[in-house]
Design a protein around this motif. Structure first.
Motif: not given
Length: 733
Positions: A180, A328, A371
């Protein structure tokens, strides 16, 4: 002989007790090495589940690596078990060494994830939460002296390093969600590289997603890499729509899935928190018009760090849950096996900081390949993932490092503090932008946090004790001198917590504005926040008072106000610890209002604007841009009928909508007295600067009746403030 017989019997009893110690639990009950108690039956049931996790087959390999190497990088997808199993293995490793080198800490980027993981791991280890397994998140700690495995947020671990730079309390450090690329995680990875050189016995394990491991391996050349093979993803269906159409396409597809009758929950990834809230409201309306024969459809919002978001409801076979999420948030689904459909818009909204403008702008951009791969695996091998973008779309390989997109002032202050602690070298995976670093150093210099040599000053050391924006810390410290610390504590807490004003449902906007109008203070938005908090606390003491009901009636977020209350208590404790005075509340008096503005200017003198034409076009002195006041401000559209203040201090400026937010009226005389002289000299030339220069020259020459044409005559309040502010600038500068 009798005595001899008694001794013989005693020895026999002792031998029998020793045999019981050896064999009593050996065959029937196995002892838990972490608390010395027999394992429960639930432990063995969970153990069977743990053995089915993809990461479990790598246990022996991982433990072998851990014995011989300082740093290991583990790449695995969601549902692999890496966040629950690997920290436990590290705890076993430290236990085998009798904790000679310390216990284990595991960092996460989301506070809710910290709590959920700690609860799950305590259950799997068959120990009590808060004892052998604990957690630490902002404003809450659930640990004890017995804790051998602690989960915490990455920023909490950074704060820990201020008092324990070499992390000597820990023998194993696990950095989770490294892909992240948050600022705190990147700083941790940079500092740990130097710590490893000074502590050969320390073990560092970095957990990441497969596509993002390449950058880490390139940076840490001597680290071992353990790749956990993920189960095959289910069916992936690509779309051909544009980014602008993805929001409504995702909602239409969600309703189509529900009408199809196929079983399973749905995870929908949207661009932002705002889109999540908007999607939830739309789905609620659509569901009300659908046939009951299709079954119940329940939208559940999942947004990191937003206390207004609803927690997931329990799984129910009679209804279908639709989890609305954003970037996230992939890790939120680590323990949800009911998801059979994933709808991915493929875009995210994020704020990118511009150091030249000292402002952030909202950017819509594609998600990373990292992602995208994680989301494809959420539905399992039997589910479906609908990617609402063409298959040939080139996604960036990794999540852009937040280090390159954030205001670095707080980070630089922290690193300066770590230099004092002896950790001066930081080898970042992605080097910070030089312009951003220079702006951060300049800002710290203006705030008197640095000395003439560029090192941390005594003021800077005090400022680093607070986990707040440095400007806010400076304002808070100044309030102790101006006898308004109680009010500034409230302002700091309210601005640090999430916004307490919730977005009203469609059709209730006017009613919400009417309710919020009751709290508005004529001096400005900072004072309005104090009004809201004080009213919240006053009604809290009433018998039979329901915080949630009161907040609901006034369109306020109860969770945000409770967070502000907790932040205020923590800040109060810090002020007491460093022995700074906290004045008694005197909110509402003229003297108190003047003191609050002076304290705010001590920290936010860089964020001043002037209405250049009387119509709400505010010229910002630092960057020479013109912006408008946000409509929800007390000086918004409604206030224009009554006249707008000429000079204001603002808390935030966003380039995206060209609005200044949280605005309070100030006098130019107060600004001239509070702003550092060298900051004033560095302001770019403008008419506004000339007005301020005239005021400064007048003060030096003992006053003058002449003033520039554009400068209005001082109001009675300004005259009173000038009289009370006739002394020199505050000592806090």
């Amino acid at each position: 002989m009798a005595g001899s017989s008694e001794i013989s019997e005693g020895e026999l009893i002792k031998e029998e007790e020793e045999e019981c110690d050896v064999f009593e639990f050996g065959d029937d009950l196995e002892l838990n090495p972490f608390d010395g108690l027999p394992y429960s039956s639930r432990y063995y049931r969970l153990l069977q589940e743990r053995k089915t996790l993809p990461v479990s087959k790598h246990r022996h390999e991982f433990m072998t690596f851990l014995e011989k190497h300082q740093m290991i990088i583990v790449s695995a997808t969601t549902h692999s078990g890496k966040s629950t199993q690997i920290p436990q293995w590290c705890a076993e490793f430290c236990l085998s060494a009798q904790y000679q080198h310390g216990v284990v800490v595991c960092s996460q980027i989301q506070r809710q994830q910290v709590v959920d993981l700690a609860l799950r791991v305590a259950d799997e280890m068959d120990v009590n939460i808060g004892h052998e397994v604990g957690y630490s998140i902002p404003l809450e700690s659930c640990c004890s002296n017995d804790t051998v495995l602690r989960y915490c947020t990455d920023d909490i671990l950074l704060r820990k390093m201020m008092s324990d730079p070499l992390l000597e309390h820990y023998g194993g450090v696990v950095i989770d969600q490294a892909h992240e690329r948050t600022v705190s995680t990147d700083v941790l990875l940079a500092l740990l590289r130097e710590v490893l050189l000074q502590r050969p016995e320390l073990r560092v394990v970095v957990l990441t997603s497969p596509p993002a491991s390449d950058a880490l391996l390139a940076h840490y050349g001597n680290a071992l890499h353990l790749r956990v093979d993920a189960p095959r993803a289910g069916e992936v269906v690509y779309g051909n729509g544009s980014r602008t159409e993805s929001f409504y396409s995702a909602l239409r597809l969600t309703l189509e899935v529900h009408r199809s009758g196929e079983r399973g929950d749905v995870a929908v990834f949207l661009a932002s928190d705002q889109d999540v809230v908007r999607a939830c409201n739309i789905l609620v309306k659509e569901v009300a018009r659908m046939s009951a024969s299709l079954g119940e459809l329940v939208p559940v919002t999942l947004c990191p760090g937003n206390p207004g978001m609803c927690p997931p409801i329990a799984e129910n076979k009679r209804c279908r849950r639709v989890f609305l999420s954003c970037s996230q948030s992939e890790e939120f689904f680590w323990q949800m096996d009911s998801i059979k459909f994933v709808i991915d818009t493929g875009v995210e909204k994020t704020f990118v900081y511009n150091p030249r403008m000292r402002a952030s702008s909202e950017v819509l951009r594609p998600i990373s390949k990292c992602q995208a791969e994680m989301r494809k695996h959420l539905a399992g091998s039997t589910g479906k993932c609908f990617c609402l973008y063409p298959e040939e779309t080139r996604l960036p390989p990794d999540v852009p490092p937040r280090m390159l997109e954030s205001n670095l002032t707080s980070t630089v202050l922290y690193l300066k503090r770590m230099e004092v602690a002896g950790l001066g070298q930081c080898d970042f995976i992605s080097r910070p932008d030089p312009e951003g670093l220079m702006q951060a150093l300049e800002e710290l210099d203006y705030l008197a946090a640095l000395d003439d040599d560029g090192n941390l000053s005594e003021m800077g050391i005090i400022m680093s004790e607070f986990s707040l924006d440095p400007q806010m810390v400076k304002a808070l410290l100044a309030s102790c001198e101006f006898d308004c610390a109680s009010e500034m504590l409230t302002i700091a807490a309210m601005l640090t917590a999430p916004s307490c004003c919730i977005e009203p449902p469609v059709g209730m906007v006017t009613e919400a504005m009417r309710c919020h109008l009751k709290f508005q203070h004529p001096e400005g938005d900072h004072f309005t926040l104090v009004n809201i908090y004080n009213t919240f606390k006053r009604y809290q003491k009433e018998p039979y008072f329901s915080q949630e009901k009161w907040c609901q009636n006034y369109f306020l977020c109860c969770a945000a106000l409770q967070t502000a209350d907790a932040i205020r208590a923590e800040l109060t404790d810090i002020l007491k610890r460093i022995e700074l005075p906290i004045s008694e509340p005197s909110f509402g008096t003229k003297t108190n209002a003047i003191s609050i503005k002076r304290a705010l200017l001590a920290g936010y003198f860089m964020q001043i604007a002037r209405d250049v034409d009387g119509s709400g076009n505010y010229f910002m002195l630092s960057n020479k841009h013109v912006a408008q006041v946000h409509p929800l401000s007390g000086y918004g559209a409604k206030a224009r009928k009554l006249g707008l203040p000429e000079w204001v201090l603002f808390h935030e400026y966003k380039l995206s909508d060209n609005r200044i937010r949280t605005v309070t009226h100030i006098s130019p005389q107060t600004f001239v007295q509070m702003a550092p002289q060298y900051f004033f000299c560095n302001l770019p030339p403008s008419e506004s600067k000339e007005i301020l220069q005239h005021i400064l020259d007048s003060d030096r020459s003992g006053g003058s009746n002449r003033r520039p044409k554009s400068q209005p005559a001082a109001t009675e309040t300004q005259k009173g403030s000038e009289e009370s502010e006739s002394h020199d600038r505050c000592v806090i500068q």
